[in-house]
Motif scaffolding. Structure first.
Motif, PDB file in Angstrom:
ATOM      1  N   MET A   1      89.333  27.223  13.959  1.00 43.91           N
ATOM      2  CA  MET A   1      88.107  27.351  14.750  1.00 43.91           C
ATOM      3  C   MET A   1      86.945  26.666  14.041  1.00 43.91           C
ATOM      4  O   MET A   1      86.741  26.842  12.852  1.00 43.91           O
ATOM      5  N   SER A   2      86.205  25.883  14.782  1.00 41.49           N
ATOM      6  CA  SER A   2      85.018  25.233  14.235  1.00 41.49           C
ATOM      7  C   SER A   2      83.895  26.262  14.084  1.00 41.49           C
ATOM      8  O   SER A   2      83.630  27.054  14.993  1.00 41.49           O
ATOM      9  N   VAL A   3      83.260  26.251  12.925  1.00 45.15           N
ATOM     10  CA  VAL A   3      82.210  27.229  12.625  1.00 45.15           C
ATOM     11  C   VAL A   3      80.834  26.567  12.681  1.00 45.15           C
ATOM     12  O   VAL A   3      80.645  25.456  12.182  1.00 45.15           O
ATOM     13  N   HIS A   4      79.894  27.239  13.322  1.00 45.38           N
ATOM     14  CA  HIS A   4      78.492  26.861  13.218  1.00 45.38           C
ATOM     15  C   HIS A   4      77.710  28.117  12.858  1.00 45.38           C
ATOM     16  O   HIS A   4      77.448  28.971  13.699  1.00 45.38           O
ATOM     17  N   LEU A   5      77.369  28.220  11.585  1.00 52.29           N
ATOM     18  CA  LEU A   5      76.628  29.371  11.072  1.00 52.29           C
ATOM     19  C   LEU A   5      75.128  29.114  11.168  1.00 52.29           C
ATOM     20  O   LEU A   5      74.629  28.123  10.639  1.00 52.29           O
ATOM     21  N   VAL A   6      74.425  30.018  11.841  1.00 50.88           N
ATOM     22  CA  VAL A   6      72.973  29.928  11.934  1.00 50.88           C
ATOM     23  C   VAL A   6      72.369  31.029  11.055  1.00 50.88           C
ATOM     24  O   VAL A   6      72.652  32.213  11.240  1.00 50.88           O
ATOM     25  N   LEU A   7      71.577  30.622  10.080  1.00 50.03           N
ATOM     26  CA  LEU A   7      70.938  31.540   9.148  1.00 50.03           C
ATOM     27  C   LEU A   7      69.447  31.600   9.443  1.00 50.03           C
ATOM     28  O   LEU A   7      68.761  30.574   9.377  1.00 50.03           O
ATOM     29  N   ILE A   8      68.964  32.778   9.772  1.00 56.54           N
ATOM     30  CA  ILE A   8      67.563  32.941  10.148  1.00 56.54           C
ATOM     31  C   ILE A   8      66.777  33.498   8.968  1.00 56.54           C
ATOM     32  O   ILE A   8      67.115  34.571   8.440  1.00 56.54           O
ATOM     33  N   ASP A   9      65.768  32.786   8.537  1.00 61.40           N
ATOM     34  CA  ASP A   9      64.830  33.269   7.521  1.00 61.40           C
ATOM     35  C   ASP A   9      63.972  34.322   8.214  1.00 61.40           C
ATOM     36  O   ASP A   9      62.934  34.024   8.797  1.00 61.40           O
ATOM     37  N   ALA A  10      64.417  35.573   8.157  1.00 59.70           N
ATOM     38  CA  ALA A  10      63.912  36.609   9.053  1.00 59.70           C
ATOM     39  C   ALA A  10      62.416  36.870   8.926  1.00 59.70           C
ATOM     40  O   ALA A  10      61.698  36.919   9.936  1.00 59.70           O
ATOM     41  N   LEU A  11      61.914  37.051   7.718  1.00 62.12           N
ATOM     42  CA  LEU A  11      60.492  37.353   7.571  1.00 62.12           C
ATOM     43  C   LEU A  11      59.631  36.160   7.942  1.00 62.12           C
ATOM     44  O   LEU A  11      58.506  36.325   8.438  1.00 62.12           O
ATOM     45  N   ASN A  12      60.121  34.972   7.713  1.00 60.48           N
ATOM     46  CA  ASN A  12      59.413  33.769   8.141  1.00 60.48           C
ATOM     47  C   ASN A  12      59.239  33.779   9.659  1.00 60.48           C
ATOM     48  O   ASN A  12      58.149  33.520  10.188  1.00 60.48           O
ATOM     49  N   LEU A  13      60.300  34.121  10.368  1.00 61.36           N
ATOM     50  CA  LEU A  13      60.252  34.183  11.828  1.00 61.36           C
ATOM     51  C   LEU A  13      59.375  35.327  12.305  1.00 61.36           C
ATOM     52  O   LEU A  13      58.476  35.141  13.148  1.00 61.36           O
ATOM     53  N   ILE A  14      59.589  36.523  11.766  1.00 60.39           N
ATOM     54  CA  ILE A  14      58.870  37.716  12.229  1.00 60.39           C
ATOM     55  C   ILE A  14      57.376  37.609  11.955  1.00 60.39           C
ATOM     56  O   ILE A  14      56.551  37.902  12.831  1.00 60.39           O
ATOM     57  N   ARG A  15      57.006  37.193  10.760  1.00 66.93           N
ATOM     58  CA  ARG A  15      55.581  37.149  10.414  1.00 66.93           C
ATOM     59  C   ARG A  15      54.833  36.103  11.224  1.00 66.93           C
ATOM     60  O   ARG A  15      53.677  36.312  11.598  1.00 66.93           O
ATOM     61  N   ARG A  16      55.470  34.994  11.520  1.00 64.46           N
ATOM     62  CA  ARG A  16      54.803  33.978  12.331  1.00 64.46           C
ATOM     63  C   ARG A  16      54.663  34.442  13.782  1.00 64.46           C
ATOM     64  O   ARG A  16      53.631  34.208  14.423  1.00 64.46           O
ATOM     65  N   ILE A  17      55.676  35.107  14.297  1.00 64.58           N
ATOM     66  CA  ILE A  17      55.580  35.656  15.655  1.00 64.58           C
ATOM     67  C   ILE A  17      54.512  36.745  15.691  1.00 64.58           C
ATOM     68  O   ILE A  17      53.682  36.799  16.619  1.00 64.58           O
ATOM     69  N   ALA A  87      48.774  36.492   1.433  1.00 67.23           N
ATOM     70  CA  ALA A  87      48.464  37.666   2.249  1.00 67.23           C
ATOM     71  C   ALA A  87      49.685  38.571   2.354  1.00 67.23           C
ATOM     72  O   ALA A  87      50.802  38.108   2.610  1.00 67.23           O
ATOM     73  N   LYS A  88      49.465  39.855   2.133  1.00 61.13           N
ATOM     74  CA  LYS A  88      50.560  40.809   2.239  1.00 61.13           C
ATOM     75  C   LYS A  88      50.862  41.130   3.705  1.00 61.13           C
ATOM     76  O   LYS A  88      49.979  41.042   4.564  1.00 61.13           O
ATOM     77  N   MET A  89      52.083  41.504   3.947  1.00 59.18           N
ATOM     78  CA  MET A  89      52.466  41.921   5.282  1.00 59.18           C
ATOM     79  C   MET A  89      51.722  43.217   5.624  1.00 59.18           C
ATOM     80  O   MET A  89      51.652  44.134   4.801  1.00 59.18           O
ATOM     81  N   PRO A  90      51.150  43.306   6.836  1.00 58.37           N
ATOM     82  CA  PRO A  90      50.503  44.563   7.239  1.00 58.37           C
ATOM     83  C   PRO A  90      51.481  45.725   7.121  1.00 58.37           C
ATOM     84  O   PRO A  90      52.662  45.589   7.442  1.00 58.37           O
TER      85      PRO A  90
END
Length: 276
Positions: A1-17, A87-90
């Protein structure tokens, strides 16, 4: 099976959103409890939609949201001023991370949180491990450090600008190749993370040196450097080595799980495509 692993830099995504959602309510004054609740709700909803879009667009077979440890990583011990002044996360957002992780899990994307490792190192370890097997990896982040991992099997995608940050992007922005970025930043420093470089050496000089000699190691061994450059490097050589150590991503962290543990349900990515 061909693998495509997606790794999400979670805090980068959450803090920007979160920053986008918070701006709707202004940046000044104390937020009321009802406003905080609404911001958290909106952030959580937007994170869920983002995860759907990421998995669907990239046709991921495996995905993982990677978080920083709650405890300071080794870089703070090596250099106490690491990320100083950022800046710290709220607090209210930090307390909501478990709920957002549950939202990710509802989209079949598990979360990885280490007791002591930084997300950057965890992502690098996973990416390199999978890439060495000839499988595809996409890192979702706006953090430039991941550009140093770019290769045939590792890509970096900016979710917010909807574009891949590729070799052409690196060349345009830094005038060096991806594999030379760590040496480049060792000379210039990394202001985002408050890591110092060699005083008096800016981006252009660093790129010129890297392109002429090929690597930091070759620069240090060169006997034909301009006297002014040699003096700057000699004066800051100890700091230069510390900076390079801080910038290098770890790729050998024991993970304790394998790919089958984060495999997405069969055809799930296809079903998500209809959601946009």
């Amino acid at each position: 099976m061909s693998v495509h692993l997606v790794l999400i830099d979670a805090l980068n995504l959450i803090r920007r959103i979160h920053a986008v959602e918070q701006r709707h309510y202004g940046q000044t004054g104390t937020l009321s409890d009802s406003t905080i609740a609404q911001i958290i709700h909106n952030t959580s909803t937007a994170c869920a939609k983002a995860m759907e879009k990421i998995v669907s667009y990239h046709k991921a077979t495996h995905a993982l949201a990677v978080f920083d440890s709650e405890n300071p990583c080794w870089r703070y011990e090596t250099f106490p001023d690491y990320k100083k002044g950022r800046a710290k996360m709220p607090e209210y957002l930090a307390k909501s991370l478990n709920d957002i992780q549950e939202v990710f899990m509802q989209k079949h994307v598990d979360s990885l949180i280490s007791e002591q490792d930084e997300a950057d190192d965890l992502i690098a370890t996973l990416a390199v491990k999978v890439a060495l097997r000839g499988q595809q990896v996409t890192i979702i982040s706006t953090d430039k450090i991941f550009l140093s991992l770019l290769s045939k099997h590792i890509r970096v995608y900016d979710y917010f600008t909807r574009r891949f940050l590729d070799e052409a992007h690196v060349e345009s922005k830094f005038s060096v190749q991806p594999q030379q970025l760590i040496d480049y930043w060792s000379l210039t420093g990394d202001n985002t993370n408050k890591i110092p470089g060699v005083s008096g050496i800016g981006g252009k000089t660093a790129a010129d040196l890297i392109n002429q000699y090929g690597s930091l190691k070759a620069i240090l061994k060169a006997d034909d450097l301009k006297s002014s450059v040699r003096e700057k490097i000699n004066t800051h050589q100890e700091q230069l080595m510390m900076t390079r150590k801080l910038l290098c991503l770890q790729t050998d962290i024991p993970l304790g799980f394998n790919l089958k543990d984060i495999r997405l349900p069969l055809n799930d990515g296809q079903s998500m495509q209809s959601t946009g």
